[in-house]
Design a protein around this motif. Structure first.
Motif, PDB file in Angstrom:
ATOM      1  N   GLY A 110      39.464  14.258  -9.044  1.00  0.00           N
ATOM      2  CA  GLY A 110      40.083  12.952  -8.793  1.00  0.00           C
ATOM      3  C   GLY A 110      41.253  13.019  -7.844  1.00  0.00           C
ATOM      4  O   GLY A 110      41.475  12.104  -7.050  1.00  0.00           O
ATOM      5  N   VAL A 111      42.019  14.109  -7.897  1.00  0.00           N
ATOM      6  CA  VAL A 111      43.173  14.222  -7.011  1.00  0.00           C
ATOM      7  C   VAL A 111      42.839  15.081  -5.783  1.00  0.00           C
ATOM      8  O   VAL A 111      43.063  14.660  -4.646  1.00  0.00           O
ATOM      9  N   HIS A 112      42.281  16.281  -6.000  1.00  0.00           N
ATOM     10  CA  HIS A 112      42.073  17.172  -4.857  1.00  0.00           C
ATOM     11  C   HIS A 112      40.818  16.828  -4.065  1.00  0.00           C
ATOM     12  O   HIS A 112      40.814  16.882  -2.836  1.00  0.00           O
ATOM     13  N   GLY A 113      39.750  16.476  -4.786  1.00  0.00           N
ATOM     14  CA  GLY A 113      38.517  16.112  -4.088  1.00  0.00           C
ATOM     15  C   GLY A 113      38.681  14.811  -3.310  1.00  0.00           C
ATOM     16  O   GLY A 113      38.502  14.764  -2.096  1.00  0.00           O
ATOM     17  N   ILE A 114      39.052  13.758  -4.029  1.00  0.00           N
ATOM     18  CA  ILE A 114      39.194  12.442  -3.395  1.00  0.00           C
ATOM     19  C   ILE A 114      40.345  12.460  -2.381  1.00  0.00           C
ATOM     20  O   ILE A 114      40.200  11.993  -1.239  1.00  0.00           O
ATOM     21  N   GLY A 115      41.480  13.016  -2.787  1.00  0.00           N
ATOM     22  CA  GLY A 115      42.634  13.075  -1.882  1.00  0.00           C
ATOM     23  C   GLY A 115      42.328  13.890  -0.633  1.00  0.00           C
ATOM     24  O   GLY A 115      42.735  13.542   0.475  1.00  0.00           O
ATOM     25  N   GLY A 116      41.597  14.977  -0.808  1.00  0.00           N
ATOM     26  CA  GLY A 116      41.242  15.825   0.332  1.00  0.00           C
ATOM     27  C   GLY A 116      40.318  15.110   1.304  1.00  0.00           C
ATOM     28  O   GLY A 116      40.470  15.225   2.525  1.00  0.00           O
ATOM     29  N   MET A 117      39.358  14.358   0.742  1.00  0.00           N
ATOM     30  CA  MET A 117      38.434  13.632   1.626  1.00  0.00           C
ATOM     31  C   MET A 117      39.170  12.560   2.414  1.00  0.00           C
ATOM     32  O   MET A 117      38.965  12.394   3.623  1.00  0.00           O
ATOM     33  N   TRP A 118      40.036  11.828   1.734  1.00  0.00           N
ATOM     34  CA  TRP A 118      40.825  10.806   2.434  1.00  0.00           C
ATOM     35  C   TRP A 118      41.681  11.464   3.525  1.00  0.00           C
ATOM     36  O   TRP A 118      41.741  10.982   4.652  1.00  0.00           O
ATOM     37  N   GLY A 119      42.311  12.580   3.203  1.00  0.00           N
ATOM     38  CA  GLY A 119      43.166  13.253   4.178  1.00  0.00           C
ATOM     39  C   GLY A 119      42.385  13.710   5.395  1.00  0.00           C
ATOM     40  O   GLY A 119      42.824  13.546   6.534  1.00  0.00           O
ATOM     41  N   ALA A 120      41.193  14.274   5.150  1.00  0.00           N
ATOM     42  CA  ALA A 120      40.395  14.778   6.271  1.00  0.00           C
ATOM     43  C   ALA A 120      39.945  13.633   7.171  1.00  0.00           C
ATOM     44  O   ALA A 120      39.980  13.736   8.404  1.00  0.00           O
ATOM     45  N   LEU A 121      39.528  12.526   6.540  1.00  0.00           N
ATOM     46  CA  LEU A 121      39.088  11.384   7.345  1.00  0.00           C
ATOM     47  C   LEU A 121      40.288  10.715   8.029  1.00  0.00           C
ATOM     48  O   LEU A 121      40.197  10.295   9.192  1.00  0.00           O
ATOM     49  N   ALA A 122      41.397  10.628   7.305  1.00  0.00           N
ATOM     50  CA  ALA A 122      42.585  10.010   7.892  1.00  0.00           C
ATOM     51  C   ALA A 122      43.068  10.804   9.103  1.00  0.00           C
ATOM     52  O   ALA A 122      43.631  10.238  10.049  1.00  0.00           O
ATOM     53  N   THR A 123      42.844  12.120   9.077  1.00  0.00           N
ATOM     54  CA  THR A 123      43.192  12.924  10.249  1.00  0.00           C
ATOM     55  C   THR A 123      42.396  12.428  11.464  1.00  0.00           C
ATOM     56  O   THR A 123      42.917  12.371  12.583  1.00  0.00           O
ATOM     57  N   GLY A 124      41.147  12.065  11.233  1.00  0.00           N
ATOM     58  CA  GLY A 124      40.317  11.533  12.311  1.00  0.00           C
ATOM     59  C   GLY A 124      40.755  10.154  12.779  1.00  0.00           C
ATOM     60  O   GLY A 124      40.370   9.706  13.853  1.00  0.00           O
ATOM     61  N   LEU A 125      41.552   9.483  11.939  1.00  0.00           N
ATOM     62  CA  LEU A 125      42.066   8.170  12.339  1.00  0.00           C
ATOM     63  C   LEU A 125      43.379   8.289  13.097  1.00  0.00           C
ATOM     64  O   LEU A 125      43.593   7.645  14.120  1.00  0.00           O
ATOM     65  N   PHE A 126      44.277   9.135  12.568  1.00  0.00           N
ATOM     66  CA  PHE A 126      45.673   9.084  13.019  1.00  0.00           C
ATOM     67  C   PHE A 126      46.100  10.253  13.904  1.00  0.00           C
ATOM     68  O   PHE A 126      47.242  10.285  14.351  1.00  0.00           O
ATOM     69  N   ALA A 127      45.245  11.247  14.108  1.00  0.00           N
ATOM     70  CA  ALA A 127      45.666  12.414  14.894  1.00  0.00           C
ATOM     71  C   ALA A 127      46.068  11.982  16.295  1.00  0.00           C
ATOM     72  O   ALA A 127      45.493  11.055  16.870  1.00  0.00           O
ATOM     73  N   SER A 128      47.091  12.661  16.811  1.00  0.00           N
ATOM     74  CA  SER A 128      47.563  12.298  18.142  1.00  0.00           C
ATOM     75  C   SER A 128      47.958  13.549  18.915  1.00  0.00           C
ATOM     76  O   SER A 128      48.621  14.437  18.384  1.00  0.00           O
ATOM     77  N   LYS A 129      47.549  13.580  20.165  1.00  0.00           N
ATOM     78  CA  LYS A 129      47.907  14.731  21.002  1.00  0.00           C
ATOM     79  C   LYS A 129      49.387  14.751  21.333  1.00  0.00           C
ATOM     80  O   LYS A 129      49.909  15.767  21.801  1.00  0.00           O
ATOM     81  N   LEU A 130      50.046  13.625  21.120  1.00  0.00           N
ATOM     82  CA  LEU A 130      51.488  13.593  21.357  1.00  0.00           C
ATOM     83  C   LEU A 130      52.211  14.468  20.344  1.00  0.00           C
ATOM     84  O   LEU A 130      53.289  14.988  20.592  1.00  0.00           O
ATOM     85  N   VAL A 131      51.603  14.621  19.155  1.00  0.00           N
ATOM     86  CA  VAL A 131      52.209  15.458  18.132  1.00  0.00           C
ATOM     87  C   VAL A 131      51.842  16.918  18.379  1.00  0.00           C
ATOM     88  O   VAL A 131      52.680  17.810  18.305  1.00  0.00           O
ATOM     89  N   ASN A 132      50.575  17.154  18.655  1.00  0.00           N
ATOM     90  CA  ASN A 132      50.110  18.526  18.819  1.00  0.00           C
ATOM     91  C   ASN A 132      49.103  18.558  19.962  1.00  0.00           C
ATOM     92  O   ASN A 132      47.986  18.059  19.850  1.00  0.00           O
ATOM     93  N   ASP A 133      49.526  19.164  21.045  1.00  0.00           N
ATOM     94  CA  ASP A 133      48.696  19.209  22.242  1.00  0.00           C
ATOM     95  C   ASP A 133      47.382  19.966  21.997  1.00  0.00           C
ATOM     96  O   ASP A 133      46.359  19.705  22.616  1.00  0.00           O
ATOM     97  N   ALA A 134      47.432  20.928  21.081  1.00  0.00           N
ATOM     98  CA  ALA A 134      46.238  21.720  20.804  1.00  0.00           C
ATOM     99  C   ALA A 134      45.255  20.977  19.910  1.00  0.00           C
ATOM    100  O   ALA A 134      44.148  21.445  19.670  1.00  0.00           O
ATOM    101  N   GLY A 135      45.649  19.822  19.377  1.00  0.00           N
ATOM    102  CA  GLY A 135      44.776  19.055  18.509  1.00  0.00           C
ATOM    103  C   GLY A 135      43.893  18.114  19.294  1.00  0.00           C
ATOM    104  O   GLY A 135      43.353  18.469  20.346  1.00  0.00           O
TER     105      GLY A 135
END
Lengths: 460, 113
Positions: free
Chosen positions: A367-392
């Protein structure tokens, strides 16, 4: 290209436990470029070791190690008092067990340049893993510093699963399960995402999946394994569909505090350098945890009338889980959104989904690690920015929708692989030694029956 | 008026409570106790030193009832606590001289319920 790769993953999953697969015999027709990474580091112009980076990575390693005892108290406080020592023991024995597994062959399987699926045994016993940097992973710190930092991740990931089968597993089966799981599940998945040539690190035209500090490798992986284990093992005897009241909430809070503290090493340390990126990861980690704890408290206030400390710390931990894959790629305002999102999702999973489906994930590892991890991984695909990390890479909201797809592939592959392999390991172990504690042992408590110790006395 | 004292396995407390509510016995004091009967306790080991005959955790219930509630109370406790194994526990029924409700100073059978 991508479909072919996924088909290959599915193929390998079926035979993943077959002996011999660990060797490099699996051909890597789709990733020929990875073989070039195998050149021994000493042969190249040796990169210079940076003392600041090394100091931060060693400190981070110690911080991450500290998370596992933190988890022990976080989980230990939640169980009934006849089982707390079993939780503490399971966490501490993992510190011992995986530390040894990692230097003997775990690190080699996960990180030595092998094929797209798994590393080789070239670095077994740390042969060739010396004090010179290995520039594919970290150009400015000794290779062994990177190795020991990764060891701490390999320890805490299986420890997270403990929450799903707490209070009903036989200790001998636990030890066997963890050795197999670390070797056949954690090590390959770590290789996919972080290892040289790993398949999720480079998905061809889709770019690579972004996982800064282990959202897929650590949290989804462990969460899904927990889900499978709690379904296979069945409910605790006398489980009434609700959680039992935690026997020691102050321990839960202590554990959560240790986790929050250690998580700075987990996320900020994953920058592998004492630089701006490490600072940025530190800031977003703290922000997401804080916002998630706040959100959970507000949700409880609205839904149940009172905010609870148990809910608040659960929210904070969920926030830390969710920010983990994103921590090196997002700025602070998205971190706040990630924190809000994870608490809403995990709150729904724990308070509504679990009772409705009736599975007994004792301490909400899924409930916390599975669901939270999935949200985090997908949210990375929403909010990632090269301004924060050029290598991303940029995410959906920064004009790159394919990143979300890449993240979804990584999530899906991890869920599938972890789920299937965990199930196979369970079935094999259950046939050979039996996984569940006997009814009598479970009733008396695992402390007395598995370890012959009691945590508390009434007299004196 | 009788005082029913029952010593049961801790993990059967929920079932015993449920049975007592069904029998409309809603007054109950519970405390943790240590003890052993024929089981002789358990062995524990601390840093290699073995200690035998350690006392077992049990739960003790005290229920004050009017005479017509004695049998239903006993039935409920047995139904909830019985597993058939050694260590299920004991029930003692004692005569009770007086019962006083503190709030109103009522005394006797009315003060129990």
């Amino acid at each position: 290209m991508m479909l072919v790769r996924l088909a290959l993953v599915a193929l390998v999953m079926v035979g993943a436990l077959a002996p011999g697969l660990l060797a490099e015999q699996t051909p890597a027709p789709l990733a020929p470029a990875v073989a070039t990474a195998a050149a021994p580091p000493v042969a190249e112009a040796a990169p210079k070791v940076d003392s600041g980076d090394t100091a931060w990575l060693l400190a981070s390693s110690a911080l991450v190690l500290f998370m596992t005892p933190g988890l022990a108290f976080f989980y230990g406080g939640m169980v009934r008092k006849k089982n707390i020592l079993s939780i503490l023991m399971q966490c501490m024995i993992l510190c011992c067990l995986i530390s040894v597994q990692w230097v003997l062959f775990g690190y080699s399987l996960a990180f030595s340049p092998g094929n797209w699926f798994i590393g080789s045994l070239d670095w077994a016993g740390l042969s060739g893993v010396g004090l010179e940097p290995f520039k594919d992973y970290s150009a400015t710190v000794p290779h062994q510093a990177f190795m020991i930092f990764q060891a701490m991740f390999a320890i805490i990931t299986p420890a997270l699963i403990i929450g799903a089968f707490a209070e009903r597993i036989k200790f001998s089966a636990f030890v066997a399960f963890m050795v197999l799981w670390a070797t056949f599940v954690y090590d390959p998945v770590a290789h996919w995402v972080w290892g040289a040539g790993g398949m999720l690190r480079d998905l061809g035209s889709l770019g690579g999946a972004l996982d800064f500090a282990g959202g897929t490798v650590v949290h989804i992986n462990a969460g899904v394994a927990g889900f499978v284990m709690c379904l296979c093992l069945g409910k605790r005897r006398g489980f009434n569909g609700k959680t039992n009241p935690p026997h020691n909430l102050p321990f839960v809070v202590l554990g959560a505090a240790m986790l929050w503290f250690g998580w700075f090493g987990f996320n900020s340390g994953s920058a592998l350098a004492a630089n701006g990126l490490a600072v940025s990861a530190f800031v977003v980690t703290n922000t997401a945890a804080a916002m998630a704890g706040l959100t959970w408290a507000v949700l409880e206030w609205l839904v149940n009338g009172k905010p609870t400390i148990f809910g608040t710390v659960t929210g904070a931990v969920a926030g830390l889980v969710a920010i983990t894959p994103a921590s090196g790629f997002v700025s602070v305002l998205p971190a706040i959104l990630i924190g809000i999102g994870v608490s809403v999702l995990c709150f729904l999973a724990v308070a509504y989904l679990k009772p409705k489906l009736g599975y007994d994930d004792s301490l909400d590892a899924f409930g916390v690690h599975g669901i939270g991890g999935m949200w985090g991984a997908l949210a990375t695909g929403l909010f990632a920015s090269k301004l924060v990390n050029d290598a991303g890479a940029n995410g959906l909201f920064y004009g790159n929708p394919t990143q979300l797809l890449t993240q979804a592939i990584a999530v899906g592959a991890t869920i599938l692989y972890s789920g299937v392999c965990t199930f196979i390991i369970y079935k094999v172990l259950d046939a050979v030694i039996g996984v569940r504690a006997t009814e009598k042992d479970e009733v008396i408590g695992l402390d007395l029956t598995q370890h012959r110790e009691g945590a508390y006395t009434i007299l004196e | 008026m009788k005082l029913v004292i029952a010593i049961i396995q801790p993990h059967r407390l929920e079932q015993v409570k449920a049975e007592l509510y069904k029998a409309e016995v809603n007054l109950l004091t519970v405390f943790e106790v240590l003890g052993h009967g024929r089981q002789k306790g358990v062995a524990e080991v601390y840093r290699g030193m073995k200690e035998t005959g350690n006392l077992l955790h049990k739960v003790c219930l005290e229920i004050a009832v009017n005479d017509n509630f004695v049998e239903p109370t006993i039935d409920a406790i047995v139904k909830g606590a019985q597993t058939g194994e050694t260590g299920d526990g004991k029930i003692f029924v004692l005569p009770m001289e007086r019962c006083i409700r503190i709030r109103t100073r009522e005394e006797g059978t009315v003060a129990i319920g």
